[in-house]
Design an enzyme around this catalytic site. Structure first.
Site, mmCIF file in Angstrom:
data_model
loop_
_atom_site.group_PDB
_atom_site.id
_atom_site.type_symbol
_atom_site.label_atom_id
_atom_site.label_comp_id
_atom_site.label_asym_id
_atom_site.label_seq_id
_atom_site.Cartn_x
_atom_site.Cartn_y
_atom_site.Cartn_z
ATOM 1 N N ARG A 107 -19.653 13.073 13.396
ATOM 2 C CA ARG A 107 -20.295 12.380 12.141
ATOM 3 C C ARG A 107 -21.366 11.316 12.426
ATOM 4 N NH1 ARG A 107 -14.813 11.820 8.785
ATOM 5 N NH2 ARG A 107 -14.692 13.904 7.990
ATOM 6 N N GLY A 160 0.756 -1.277 -0.121
ATOM 7 C CA GLY A 160 0.017 0.002 -0.068
ATOM 8 C C GLY A 160 0.854 1.118 -0.080
ATOM 9 N N HIS A 164 -20.500 8.703 6.983
ATOM 10 C CA HIS A 164 -20.383 9.965 6.824
ATOM 11 C C HIS A 164 -21.687 10.737 6.452
ATOM 12 C CE1 HIS A 164 -18.620 13.873 5.681
ATOM 13 N NE2 HIS A 164 -17.262 13.670 6.036
ATOM 14 N N GLY A 220 -0.410 4.661 0.247
ATOM 15 C CA GLY A 220 -1.269 5.800 0.598
ATOM 16 C C GLY A 220 -0.569 6.513 1.529
ATOM 17 N N ALA A 234 0.067 6.325 4.815
ATOM 18 C CA ALA A 234 0.952 5.638 5.600
ATOM 19 C C ALA A 234 2.018 4.994 4.887
ATOM 20 C CB ALA A 234 -0.036 4.693 6.680
ATOM 21 N N GLY A 235 1.512 4.257 3.922
ATOM 22 C CA GLY A 235 2.528 3.535 3.117
ATOM 23 C C GLY A 235 3.681 4.018 2.471
ATOM 24 N N HIS A 272 -17.739 5.367 5.005
ATOM 25 C CA HIS A 272 -16.707 6.489 4.668
ATOM 26 C C HIS A 272 -15.248 5.779 5.189
ATOM 27 C CE1 HIS A 272 -14.445 10.096 3.965
ATOM 28 N NE2 HIS A 272 -14.324 10.302 5.288
#
Lengths: 224, 262, 646
Positions: free
Chosen positions: C338, C41, C267, C43, C45-46, C408
């Site tokens: 939310r 991954g 959400h 994103g 973090a990755g 979400h």
């Protein structure tokens, strides 16, 4: 530094600088030619033409001018080949993107201008310089000039020559229309408030120069 | 006024029929061809990719292979989708990606020609999927600021004039979809490269490596076989994030300054 | 219970992380080169972890299913990222950010983790600015902030409505730099299909090349999962089409505990579903609730007339509009968290007051436009309004927006300890893939913060504490029997999927399953429904494995095959979600059990019985997993009932 001759942006810089130089030349050339229809006789034109042909500074400039043409054409060709190679397989559906109309046809108009250049150079420059087929004329001050003006008048009394010139000059106009502002963009001159001015100037320039040039054969054909 | 509002809320549009001509190509080496498909009863509120989903469901029902196309976020930000639709990258609308295009932009009975991005550095992988890793390579050549994690100064020790930050953000909005290359008659990647160069050129953090960055990125761009910019502006017209040609001019300035003040 | 050791450092809350860093084991530069790390991954973090570990000198391999690491779904985050900078001088502090996050999470997250998150939040902003992330600025050139739900201070940094994009591109730039340097090897269009365990430790992964179909083995000394959440189980969600839970699900099946699977965030402001062909839901930023007022008609007959198309929003006079959030929660009004806003919308629609298709409420800007002028609204939300209009073909300046809650984010995920290591030694989970920091509900602008905190500032430390013990382990060979077995199992699974040749497409089954999951394990859950879900998911599993149709073949690009593998895992994951929801006999955060609510319909926690993290251990196919409980002890803050009324 060497990348200025080899990189895409470098080559474009060459194109735009040569292009701007040629734009300046076109104005000068027009200024001389327009005397043919501004004055009754061809004396001013002949004097100016001879000055252009004999002045040592101008002679140097002539070489530079040819260099400019050559540079603009060679780099244009090199860039064009690169562009064609960048899309070996084209689209089925022709591009429909909203772009300035004339910018899409720079290659086509460039070819028209090349044809024009060959024709034009042969018609006047070669005849005058190498074939010696231009008569001489002596003015009141006793100086003798090549009567280039007479040659021009003679050529532009021929209908088809006028038509060919007008058509080819339109091609030049289209090329200038995009070329003018494009040169500034390539040089990195793009500004929220100045770019619209440059674009307007470009349109103005291309219209004025093209109509200016076209008016000469047309005027001569009909009114001289 | 009230009537207008009323209309927009209640009128259910008639469903539409389309003829699709889609480029099909089994893999990178295979010869491709256009296939024609008829699609009925498509809602105008359907997105273009949802329309392709419907087509694919019908193909699977017939045990045929569905049309491959890249897509992911389907909200116009990941940059994965990109189809050349009726002569325009991302189709007939402005400032959108393919996934944000809706069928209401077409007329009932339209023939829609769908092609992959065409450029030498973007070879077709399958059907409408192309390989855009060339863009990653350009970024790897210098599209970053060389800071390691940690040991950086407090964020507010680097003030940036708001105007410059806004211009940087305009450029940084690039999603790397490749529509600029697809639209350009020369398959030039200038707008993509310029967006990154321009973003960092507008920020003080980007100055340290500015010269090296622009030279390396342009060199990589040339090396990968993209065409040259002829300032036609097709890229700007089709960019889903409407990134302006002024960024290309800025990159040119950066390039000249890097070359002549080396 | 013995097996769950969160390894939280001793000492006062504010000193834990400092103390940990001071005493943890490190790996010297010469050894770092010899250690391989796999990161799945790319994103927030990755990518940030891959870049940071590459910079440190580890030998990193990074994988993503997209064609470029820049496309990970972190890119779609709109609103912003929180940090306790206190640049506004409005009383913010690390403690306050910590406190708001714990409270927002309805007291179901670990104090030590959340405190560390708040502690490193400031460094994230510094890091991103140094990378050239073009955050919004004030005229003086300093950083601007905006406010978000669940906080009384302005601590959210943003880059227009594209904060996630800009942060991801920053991390992607850092990652690209390491790829160019050769410290990170990037594998795009590669999907992790299995985790390989050798002698009880995570030692590698099996991937499928999504272009060629080739199955490949990759070995390393440690494996990091940064594959995001599993919200796509619901079919319709705000996740990207490719977002999936398969990597964490394989990890679960190999022994990593799965924590709080039932905690899913819904959400409140998404564009409602409008047709059966719909493929995903689009989020409208939470920031809209700053100026928009949410309402439905007061009279049922008005709502019916609107749904029938006989009336429009403008025909409903002011006195016949029910601004239900303002009515129910006078103190916070339209800015309740939310989970609260979502449930309130569902309550009204279920009661028959919904507009549009019946599953929608109005988000009305008329008052704000009258008060501030159209220009101000355009400046604040122009891009969102435009996005709304592109999708719905309606002009929100004229007619109110219609919104409805949608899946979400998933607070649940792989169980990790303080070091972000799972119950499998050498397997780490970061970002949305783990369960750690958000408890039962995540606050806005905290997902970006957590992803980057894990990747830039936590994992690069904690992973060394593990790897220091691996310096004598030579490079792992991919020819080990364990790799062979894992690859065989994957190939077998793929050929099984391909050979079914049934009648139904993957999307059909996924859609059907997603609808069920939404109805029974969605915003409102009850015992009967959850039990029904468990039975019906079993049938769906059979239906899937008996009747799926995947055209084409396994060699080469085959999106239907990719989807099939993911959906097979989603159905199993759905079972675990239902099981967890059934077990948690209370309402907290995003988990709302209808049996456990106050007479006014508010969520009712049962702290005495459920103040724990439920961590599920896989027991094998068709066997009920074992529940482990990690008790959450609040040493430093006082647990309270969340109240947004007064």
């Amino acid at each position: 530094m060497s990348n200025i001759f080899t990189s895409s942006i470098g080559k474009k810089l060459m194109m735009s600088l040569a292009g701007l130089f040629l734009l300046a030349f076109l104005l000068l050339h027009l200024a001389i030619n327009i005397t043919l229809i501004l004055y009754k006789d061809t004396e001013t034109f002949n004097r100016a033409a001879t000055f252009m042909g004999t002045n040592p500074v101008i002679k140097v400039m002539e070489v530079i001018l040819f260099g400019g043409f050559l540079l603009h054409m060679v780099y244009g060709a090199v860039l064009q080949v690169g562009n064609l190679m960048a899309r070996p397989k084209g689209y089925k559906k022709a591009n429909y993107s909203q772009t300035s109309f004339f910018s899409k046809y720079m290659l086509h108009t460039a070819l028209i201008i090349t044809i024009f250049l060959v024709l034009h150079l042969f018609d006047f420059w070669v005849k005058n310089k190498f074939l010696g087929s231009v008569h001489e004329i002596t003015y009141a001050d006793g100086e003798t000039y090549h009567n280039l003006g007479a040659l021009v008048l003679e050529r532009f009394k021929i209908g088809w020559v006028v038509v060919v010139y007008v058509v080819l000059l339109l091609g030049l106009g289209f090329h200038l229309h995009h070329g003018f502002q494009s040169a500034f963009q390539t040089l990195g001159i793009n500004h929220k408030s100045y770019t619209p001015v440059i674009k307007t100037l470009g349109v103005l320039y291309s219209v004025v120069v093209t109509t200016g040039y076209i008016s000469i054969p047309v005027y001569i054909y009909f009114f001289k | 006024m009230s009537l207008l509002r009323y209309r927009s809320e209640i009128i259910k549009f008639k469903e539409m029929n389309f003829t699709l001509k889609i480029w099909r190509q089994e893999n990178a080496r295979a010869k491709g061809r256009f296939e024609t498909y008829q699609l009925q009863d498509i809602s105008p509120d359907c997105s273009f990719l949802e329309m392709l989903d419907i087509l694919n469901q019908q193909l699977i029902d017939k045990f045929e292979k569905p049309v491959c196309f890249d897509h992911d976020c389907r909200e116009g930000i990941c940059g994965a989708c990109g189809l050349y639709i009726n002569g325009r990258p991302h189709g007939p609308d402005k400032g959108i990606t393919t996934c944000q295009l809706h069928m209401r932009k077409f007329k009932d009975g339209d023939t829609i020609v769908v092609e992959p991005w065409r450029a030498k550095p973007f070879p077709v992988i399958k059907d409408l999927v192309v390989d855009r890793s060339a863009f990653d390579k350009i970024i790897q050549a210098g599209g970053f600021i060389s800071v390691n994690t940690g040991g950086v100064p407090d964020a507010n020790t680097i003030p940036v004039p708001r105007k410059n930050a806004d211009i940087a953000m305009d450029a940084a909005a690039c999603i790397g979809c490749g529509a600029c290359v697809a639209a350009c008659k020369n398959a030039s990647a200038m707008l993509f490269v310029a967006a990154k160069v321009s973003q960092f050129a507008m920020l003080p953090q980007g100055q340290v490596e500015a010269k090296e960055r622009v030279l390396k990125m342009v060199q990589k761009m040339d090396e990968l076989g993209f065409g040259n910019c002829t300032n036609t502006g097709a890229c700007e017209a089709e960019c889903p994030k409407e990134i302006s040609l002024s960024h290309i001019a800025r990159m040119n300035r950066e390039y000249f300054s890097a070359t002549f003040n080396a | 219970m013995i097996r769950l050791n969160a390894k939280i450092p001793e000492g006062p809350l504010a000193d834990k992380w400092t103390r940990y860093k001071a005493t943890q084991k490190l790996v010297n530069p010469a050894n770092k080169r010899k250690l391989d790390i796999i990161i799945v991954g790319t994103g927030l973090a990755g990518a940030s972890a891959a870049a940071s570990l590459g910079e440190l000198g580890f030998n990193v391999s990074a994988f993503c299913y997209q064609d470029s690491p820049r496309r990970a779904h972190s890119i779609a985050a709109q609103g912003g990222i929180n940090a306790a900078k206190n640049y506004r001088n409005d009383g913010d502090s690390v403690y306050r950010l910590f406190y708001d996050t714990i409270k927002g999470g309805d007291y179901r997250s670990r104090e030590a983790n959340v405190y560390r998150l708040a502690e490193v939040s400031n460094a994230i902003i510094d890091q991103c600015v140094a990378q050239g992330v073009p955050f919004a600025r004030e005229y003086g050139g300093l950083l601007d902030n905006r406010s978000f739900g669940g906080a009384q201070v302005s601590r959210t940094f943003y880059a227009r409505g594209q904060t996630g994009q800009q942060l991801l591109l920053g991390a992607y730039g850092a990652l690209s730099r390491q790829i160019a340097k050769g410290t990170v090897k990037m594998f795009t269009r590669s999907e992790m299909l299995d985790l390989v365990i050798v002698d009880g430790k995570a030692r590698g992964i099996i991937t499928r090349n999504l272009v060629t179909g080739e199955i490949t083995r990759h070995a390393a000394h440690a494996v990091v999962l940064a594959t995001g959440g599993y919200g796509n189980a619901f079919f319709l969600s705000t996740n990207a089409m490719g977002s999936n839970g398969s990597a964490i699900w394989q990890a679960y099946k190999k022994g990593a505990f799965f924590a709080n699977p039932a905690f899913v965030q819904i959400h409140p402001t998404c564009i409602p579903v409008h047709g059966d062909y719909q493929s995903k839901l689009t989020l409208m930023s939470e920031s809209l609730r700053n100026d928009g007022r949410i309402w439905v008609p007061k009279k049922k007959e008005d709502a019916e007339a609107i749904r029938a198309g006989k009336l429009s929003s403008v025909d409903i006079p002011e006195e016949d509009r029910d601004y239900y959030l303002e009515r129910r929660y006078p103190a916070f009004g339209n800015l309740v968290p939310r989970d609260v806003a979502s449930r309130a919308a569902k309550e009204r629609c279920d009661a028959g007051y919904g507009v549009g298709t019946g599953l929608a409420v109005y988000l009305d800007f008329t008052d704000a436009i009258n008060r501030l002028g159209k220009n101000v609204i355009e400046e604040r939300y122009g891009n969102l309004f435009q996005m709304y209009e592109k999708i719905t073909d309606e002009n929100p300046y004229k007619t109110p927006m219609m919104i409805y809650p949608a899946i979400h984010y998933t607070m649940g995920g792989i169980w990790v300890d303080y070091e972000l290591m799972t119950t499998i030694p050498g397997l780490f989970a970061i970002g949305e893939a783990n369960f750690s920091d958000h408890g039962a509900n995540r606050l806005g602008a905290s997902a970006l913060m957590q992803g980057l905190a894990d990747g830039y500032f936590v994992l690069p430390y904690t992973i060394q504490n593990y790897l220091a013990g691996e310096i004598m382990t030579p490079r792992i060979s991919t020819s080990l029997q364990e790799f062979q077995d894992a690859e065989n199992a994957i190939s077998e699974r793929i050929s099984r999927l391909m050979s079914i040749k049934g009648k139904r497409t993957v999307d059909q089954i996924h859609r059907e399953f997603g609808m069920k999951l939404w109805d029974l394990v969605g915003m409102g859950r009850n015992k009967d429904g959850l039990q029904q879900a468990l039975t019906s998911f079993k049938d769906m599993k059979d239906e899937f494995w008996g009747n799926i149709r995947i055209p084409g073949d396994a060699a080469g690009m085959n999106p239907e095959l990719e989807k099939a593998g993911r959906v097979a895992d989603f159905i199993e994951l759905g079972e675990l979600m239902a099981l967890d929801a059934l077990n948690r006999e209370e309402s907290c955060g995003g988990h709302f059990r209808e049996e456990h609510q106050t007479p006014e319909g508010e969520a009712m926690r049962h702290d005495g019985k459920f103040m724990y993290v439920s961590a599920w251990e896989y027991q094998g196919k068709d066997k009920e997993p074992i529940l482990h409980k990690e008790n959450i002890d609040y040493e430093f803050i006082k647990v309270q009932v969340r109240n947004y009324k007064i």
